[in-house]
Design an enzyme around this catalytic site. Structure first.
Site, PDB file in Angstrom:
ATOM      1  N   HIS A 101       0.305   5.147   6.591  1.00 37.81           N
ATOM      2  CA  HIS A 101       1.032   5.548   5.641  1.00 37.81           C
ATOM      3  C   HIS A 101       1.260   6.827   5.884  1.00 37.81           C
ATOM      4  O   HIS A 101       0.948   7.993   5.928  1.00 37.81           O
ATOM      5  CB  HIS A 101      -0.009   5.838   4.784  1.00 37.81           C
ATOM      6  CG  HIS A 101      -1.003   4.417   4.326  1.00 37.81           C
ATOM      7  ND1 HIS A 101      -1.993   3.555   4.994  1.00 37.81           N
ATOM      8  CD2 HIS A 101       0.008   2.898   3.290  1.00 37.81           C
ATOM      9  CE1 HIS A 101      -2.068   2.447   4.622  1.00 37.81           C
ATOM     10  NE2 HIS A 101      -0.879   2.465   3.464  1.00 37.81           N
TER      11      HIS A 101
ATOM     12  N   SER B  23       0.508  -1.664  -0.070  1.00 39.29           N
ATOM     13  CA  SER B  23       0.065   0.031  -0.224  1.00 39.29           C
ATOM     14  C   SER B  23       0.495   1.303  -0.273  1.00 39.29           C
ATOM     15  O   SER B  23       0.099   2.569  -0.442  1.00 39.29           O
ATOM     16  CB  SER B  23      -0.707   0.035   1.782  1.00 39.29           C
ATOM     17  OG  SER B  23       0.082   0.466   2.114  1.00 39.29           O
TER      18      SER B  23
ATOM     19  N   ASP C 189      -2.415   8.308   8.218  1.00 37.42           N
ATOM     20  CA  ASP C 189      -2.771   7.963   8.727  1.00 37.42           C
ATOM     21  C   ASP C 189      -1.840   7.144   9.521  1.00 37.42           C
ATOM     22  O   ASP C 189      -1.152   7.402   9.375  1.00 37.42           O
ATOM     23  CB  ASP C 189      -4.001   6.546   7.366  1.00 37.42           C
ATOM     24  CG  ASP C 189      -3.414   6.048   7.141  1.00 37.42           C
ATOM     25  OD1 ASP C 189      -2.120   5.852   6.787  1.00 37.42           O
ATOM     26  OD2 ASP C 189      -4.570   5.553   5.864  1.00 37.42           O
TER      27      ASP C 189
END
Ligand SMILES: *[C@@H]1O[C@H](CO)[C@@H](O)[C@H](O)[C@H]1NC(C)=O
Ligand SMILES: *[C@@H]1O[C@H](CO)[C@@H](O)[C@H](O)[C@H]1NC(C)=O
Ligand SMILES: *[C@@H]1O[C@H](CO)[C@@H](O)[C@H](O)[C@H]1NC(C)=O
Length: 371
Positions: free
Chosen positions: A338, A37, A335
């Site tokens: 990340h 991600s 967040d």
């Protein structure tokens, strides 16, 4: 007069387009991306998974891009593509078509790991071996585009840069999730790292066999220090004495074992495989530097996400339509997991042109492009 002005404007516009063409030549013809991600740019958008970011406020500072990035704006590889001189972003594999593939593709998938089962707690995704399979299919497609001329194909593939960043989820969404996965009962951290690196080595060798020659491998960052871990393991971030910067050492120690082996693997590839240039991007040390010198990089908040819920804004990812913090560029984390775009810019600049061995070795991406 009015017509003449219009013609003039058209000519100017055309000139600008041609000039952009001739001036901005990428330093390499193609850029391929493999990872999780941290660099996914939408490959998970249409599969059944919780590891998806195609909703606001993800991408809030990047309004015209296709959705699916796990940050507020550009990812590290978006910025690397720009630094390498690409005029357009590298498309996600899931949405690419035609001769576009010659310029490179992004195969990364949120929740993906080196191990097949990693990330299954979040749903579907493309583990590393599947990303390499997608690359294999892409090479087949390129072979057809080059009309079977294998000399041209291998020449093209050998000039591309391959960015690979795997392993974070093998710890976050596997080894350190003992309720869901048995690996921590079966293996010591050292044995687990060795097993992961065996998988990694095998897949990277497959990429070499398919034609990859310039490979940038990103180590795992300080996962023990991400807001998710700070919030999850204890209430340390409420501890006034430590100002919330005490990390989970158990996780960081395990990551260090993996990274140490990864450096050895990079060195081994460089000495054993003909014609390759592997480099190691030391995300771990880079992030330590950024945290230690946060103000000089422009960050005032380093222990909580700009968007998220719960204590520390650290417990889960940013929810749909949740209002993020105002001053995104002063946060290291977007967040609980990340980095913000601002942090991604710092990481990308370090990987691209740092001359410090603690950021990148044996050379940086700019030098890799020229090598
Ligand atoms: C393949 O392409 C190269 C470079 O364009 C050319 O010199 C060579 O003749 C081609 N080979 C075949 C078999 O077509
Ligand atoms: C963490 O802090 C909150 C609020 O300060 C408190 O309610 C909670 O019990 C604490 N949790 C632990 C595990 O100490
Ligand atoms: C590296 O690149 C960034 C972005 O282009 C630039 O701001 C920085 O000055 C460069 N550093 C060096 C050492 O060239």
């Amino acid at each position: 007069m009015e017509e003449g002005k219009k013609v003039m404007l058209v000519i100017l516009a055309l000139l600008r387009v041609t000039m952009a063409w001739s001036v901005v030549q990428p330093q390499v013809p193609c850029f391929f991306i493999f990872g999780d991600s941290l660099v996914d740019n939408g490959n998970n958008n249409n599969i059944l998974t919780l590891a998806r970011a195609n909703y606001r406020p993800y991408g809030i500072d990047f309004p015209r891009a296709a959705p699916g990035r796990f940050t507020n704006g550009h990812t590290m590889v978006d910025i690397l593509a720009q630094l390498l001189g690409f005029r357009d972003l590298i498309p996600p594999h899931a949405a690419a078509h035609g001769a576009e593939v010659l310029r490179g593709l992004n195969f990364a998938s949120g929740a993906a790991g080196l191990r097949e089962e990693t990330g299954n707690n979040l749903g579907q995704h493309y583990p590393f071996y599947e990303q390499v399979e997608h690359f294999r299919n892409t090479v087949q497609l390129m072979r057809r585009i080059f009309r079977g001329n294998t000399t041209r194909l291998s020449d093209h593939l050998s000039k591309c840069i391959y960015f690979v960043g795997m392993g974070s989820n093998d710890y976050l969404n596997n080894y350190f999730m003992p309720d869901m996965y048995t690996t921590s009962y079966q293996y010591s951290p050292r044995t687990y790292a060795i097993l992961l690196l065996q998988d990694y080595s095998r897949q990277l060798t497959d990429m070499y066999d398919l034609g990859a020659r310039k490979v940038a491998i990103s180590g795992i960052g300080q996962i023990g220090c991400i807001p998710y871990e700070l919030a999850r393991n204890n209430n340390r971030s409420n501890n006034k004495k430590t100002k919330g910067t005490v990390c989970n050492d158990k996780i960081n120690k395990a990551i260090n074992m993996f990274n140490t082996g990864l450096v050895q693997m990079v060195n081994r590839f460089n000495s054993e495989l003909p014609d390759v240039k592997f480099i190691y991007i030391n995300t771990y040390e880079s992030s330590k530097d950024i945290v230690a010198n946060a103000p000089s990089y422009g960050f005032s908040v380093i222990d909580k996400g700009c968007c998220g819920v719960g204590r520390n804004n650290g417990q889960i990812t940013c929810l749909p339509l949740q209002t993020p913090c105002e001053d995104r560029s002063s946060y290291l984390f977007w967040d609980a997991f990340h980095p913000t775009e601002a942090a991604n810019i710092v990481y990308a600049n370090k990987a691209y042109n740092s001359t410090s061995q603690s950021d990148v070795s044996p050379m940086n991406i700019q030098q890799l492009a020229m090598a």
